[in-house]
Design a protein around this motif. Structure first.
Motif, mmCIF file in Angstrom:
data_model
loop_
_atom_site.group_PDB
_atom_site.id
_atom_site.type_symbol
_atom_site.label_atom_id
_atom_site.label_comp_id
_atom_site.label_asym_id
_atom_site.label_seq_id
_atom_site.Cartn_x
_atom_site.Cartn_y
_atom_site.Cartn_z
ATOM 1 N N GLU A 139 0.790 -1.159 0.029
ATOM 2 C CA GLU A 139 -0.103 -0.071 0.086
ATOM 3 C C GLU A 139 0.839 1.399 0.074
ATOM 4 O OE1 GLU A 139 -3.065 -0.006 2.943
ATOM 5 O OE2 GLU A 139 -4.100 -1.693 2.124
ATOM 6 N N GLY A 140 2.195 1.114 0.130
ATOM 7 C CA GLY A 140 3.054 1.942 0.166
ATOM 8 C C GLY A 140 3.283 2.849 1.235
ATOM 9 N N SER A 141 2.814 2.418 2.293
ATOM 10 C CA SER A 141 2.941 3.117 3.667
ATOM 11 C C SER A 141 4.518 2.757 4.275
ATOM 12 C CB SER A 141 1.872 2.666 4.667
ATOM 13 O OG SER A 141 1.910 1.302 4.933
ATOM 14 N N ILE A 193 18.235 3.694 -6.717
ATOM 15 C CA ILE A 193 17.295 2.676 -7.248
ATOM 16 C C ILE A 193 16.011 2.902 -6.744
ATOM 17 C CG2 ILE A 193 16.880 0.166 -8.022
ATOM 18 C CD1 ILE A 193 19.510 1.397 -8.785
ATOM 19 N N LYS A 194 15.017 3.340 -7.323
ATOM 20 C CA LYS A 194 13.569 3.499 -6.967
ATOM 21 C C LYS A 194 12.473 2.173 -7.276
ATOM 22 C CE LYS A 194 13.650 8.696 -6.430
ATOM 23 N NZ LYS A 194 13.450 8.403 -4.827
ATOM 24 N N ASN A 195 11.363 2.502 -7.141
ATOM 25 C CA ASN A 195 10.583 1.282 -7.587
ATOM 26 C C ASN A 195 10.648 0.061 -6.843
ATOM 27 O OD1 ASN A 195 7.842 0.927 -8.788
ATOM 28 N ND2 ASN A 195 8.982 -0.249 -10.372
ATOM 29 N N LEU A 196 11.180 -0.197 -5.554
ATOM 30 C CA LEU A 196 11.272 -1.508 -4.944
ATOM 31 C C LEU A 196 9.992 -1.665 -4.225
ATOM 32 C CD1 LEU A 196 14.856 -0.523 -4.070
ATOM 33 C CD2 LEU A 196 14.359 -1.950 -6.096
ATOM 34 N N ASN A 197 9.246 -2.498 -4.679
ATOM 35 C CA ASN A 197 7.729 -2.776 -4.346
ATOM 36 C C ASN A 197 7.953 -3.884 -3.147
ATOM 37 O OD1 ASN A 197 6.741 -0.644 -5.577
ATOM 38 N ND2 ASN A 197 6.629 -1.979 -7.471
#
Lengths: 98, 498
Positions: free
Chosen positions: B211-213, B235-239
């Motif tokens: 949920e991105g919290s 590095i971004k977008n590590l889910n």
């Protein structure tokens, strides 16, 4: 304090302003003069004076974690140049080149 | 360790920036709701929309929550701290600057100890090693809005326009910045998991990656052993924790390949693509001076006098490492202890143990059957209504032979279905589930089964002990699964050998 034409171009790019060469030539000395004016504060700054960012002797201005009404969505979106799916529509964020 | 990740002579250096969304009722600078999943642009006011003249006022609760997390990470609280404007143009932040902290963050110099599984030299199993990762700072800032990229692909690259929802814009965000003390992907993952557990233990956020919290960016560089730090990429977008491990491994290998080829690494932001398993350049990183940080004239300093800090320190909860040690001492196997503590079922565990249940048994049920039932029913432990007292009661019914393990599982299913409104004894009664362990009743049934299967009996008498399973199955069928398996086995052996 003197700004070079390249520094003016750099700052303009950060502010997303497009300047002609003539404007850059004209602005470089003007901006230098403004910075020089601000530099005069340094002449009176003394060791015993705490640096400050505003004239108020205030700290800890805060609020409790309590809800307050938000704007009506129609009112909020009324100022948007373009609305789609109840959202602000903007040009794509990143170009293909990165 | 990650032997074999990089060629000999190379070292990986990783620092993590973890953003935690605080679960306050209202946003950082205004009284708009922070509820997740509301209709787009319904929780927005002049402050978070960045309208001219609107003035931000900090949320006291957010400052206290941030302090609590900082203390839980062994940090020092700055007696005075202030907010800066970080200037950049990006449409998910309408003001064109983010209010953040720069020279004096709320918290500095903490650390986090992580336990990493390392193979034993003889290869017989896992050994755990504790590694201390220093935390440089925790600073307060605000979240940005959410962008929906529309166009042919629906992804960032190839989108022709973006649609912005400002509901999330201005939600209090805490950035936890580690020092570059991480040298392998497994430690990076362990750090993120441990931080997530600590955040949950403090209750300041539910720390859900999906949920991105809680979100993680990784600063990755490589160097020849003994050299100065190399140039890093972000590095971004590590889910997920898994993405973090994969992305760090990929990026380290990519950098070594570039450098060994005589190339150079540029300071840039790269986007991890989970489906292709590669990182791609997103943008060349702006240098810190390009953000033109300056103190926000709309906000005044926040003071944290010692007495306020000490009052918050009393609220630091039992931390995951201490909880794991406690479960370990109670005889709970390590893997189960890790899962109970990280998975948030510790309160239920504690309640069940307090009600007299065996610690290892409780942990075993929580991580096994309970977890399975919750997944099947698609509910969280809280939503299931399952209490520690009910779980203890269920274990007691199994322990005293009223229910077999198998019947116990059926009762558990009903407990979850009924969302905790009924206890296990009541449910067993309702469903008519009760183990047949009465010797007389069971003996009659076993005698019938032995008489009805002369071939199998002969087979067993001939030495094929495994065939007894078929007869146990018959007894179970005759009793609708309610026969006590241990007694059934005993009776079968007695009658066959007799």
């Amino acid at each position: 304090m003197s700004l070079s034409p390249d520094e003016v171009r750099h700052v303009a790019r950060l502010a997303r302003l497009s300047l002609t060469d003539d404007e850059v030539e004209a602005l470089a000395p003007q901006l230098s003069e403004i910075l020089g004016y601000a530099d005069r504060v340094g002449e009176v700054a003394a060791e015993d004076v705490e640096p400050t960012t505003h004239p108020f002797a205030l700290t800890d201005v805060d609020r409790l974690d309590e809800r307050r009404p938000s704007l009506e969505r129609a009112e909020l979106l009324a100022g948007a140049p373009q609305v789609e799916q109840n959202r602000f529509a903007v040009p794509r964020i990143v170009s293909e080149e990165g | 360790m990650s032997e074999g990740l990089l060629p000999a002579g190379w070292e990986l250096v990783v620092g993590l920036e973890v953003h935690v969304e605080l679960q306050t009722t209202t946003k950082m600078w205004c009284g708009c709701s922070t509820d997740f999943g509301d209709e787009p642009n319904t929780n927005v006011c002049p402050v978070c929309a960045g309208l001219p003249g609107a003035l931000p006022v900090p949320n006291r609760q957010a400052v206290e929550d941030a302090t609590l997390l900082g203390l839980s990470l062994n940090g020092q609280v700055a007696p005075r701290c202030r907010f800066h404007r970080k200037n950049y143009f990006y449409p998910d932040l309408a003001k064109n600057y983010q209010i953040s902290q720069y020279d004096v963050p709320l918290i500095h110099d903490g650390h986090l100890d992580v336990e990493v599984a390392v193979g034993t030299d003889d290869g017989t199993g896992d050994r755990y090693e504790t590694r201390r990762i220093r935390i440089e700072r925790l600073h307060m800032e605000e979240d940005t809005g959410k962008s929906l990229h529309v166009g042919e692909t629906g992804r960032l690259h190839g989108a022709d326009r973006s649609l912005i929802d400002y509901n999330r814009c201005g939600i209090p965000l805490l950035e936890v910045v580690s020092r570059p003390d991480i040298h392998d992907p497994a430690t990076a993952q362990a750090y993120l998991r441990e931080l997530q557990s600590i955040v949950r233990a403090t209750g300041v956020s539910d720390a859900r990656m999906e949920e991105g919290s809680i979100r993680c960016d990784a600063n990755v560089s490589v160097r020849r052993t003994g050299d100065e730090l190399g140039t890093r990429t972000e590095i971004k977008n590590l889910n997920s924790v898994r993405s973090l491990g994969r992305a760090v491994s990929y990026e380290a290998q990519r950098q070594v390949a570039v450098l060994e080829d005589g190339g150079t690494i540029r300071m840039e932001t790269r986007h991890w693509d989970e489906s292709t398993g590669v990182t791609e350049i997103l943008r060349v990183k702006e240098s810190v001076t390009d953000y033109r940080y300056f103190p926000d004239p709309d906000l005044v300093e926040i003071l944290s006098p010692a007495e306020r800090v000490e009052a918050i320190r009393t609220r630091v909860p039992e931390l995951p490492a201490a909880a794991r040690a406690r479960l370990d001492a109670a005889g709970v196997p390590r893997e189960a202890a890790v899962t109970v503590v990280a998975g948030g079922s510790l309160p239920v565990y504690d309640e069940a143990v307090a009600a007299g249940a065996d610690p290892a048994g409780v942990a075993n049920w929580l991580t096994g059957d309970v977890a399975g039932q919750l997944t099947a029913a698609e509910v969280t432990l809280e939503e299931s209504g399952l209490t520690g007292a009910h779980l203890a009661e269920l274990l007691a019914l199994i322990d005293d032979g009223t229910l077999s393990n198998k019947l116990g599982k059926q009762v558990l299913t009903a407990m979850v279905e009924r969302r905790g409104t009924d206890g296990p004894a009541r449910i067993a009664d309702d469903l008519g589930l009760k183990q047949v362990s009465d010797e007389g009743e069971l003996r009659g049934i076993v005698e019938d089964v032995v008489a009805g299967n002369p071939d199998t009996v002969a087979d067993i008498r001939g030495g094929n002990q495994k065939a007894i399973g078929a007869l146990v199955g018959q007894v179970m069928k005759a009793t609708k699964g309610q026969a006590d398996p241990r007694k059934t086995n005993e009776l079968l052996r007695e009658l066959i050998s007799g």
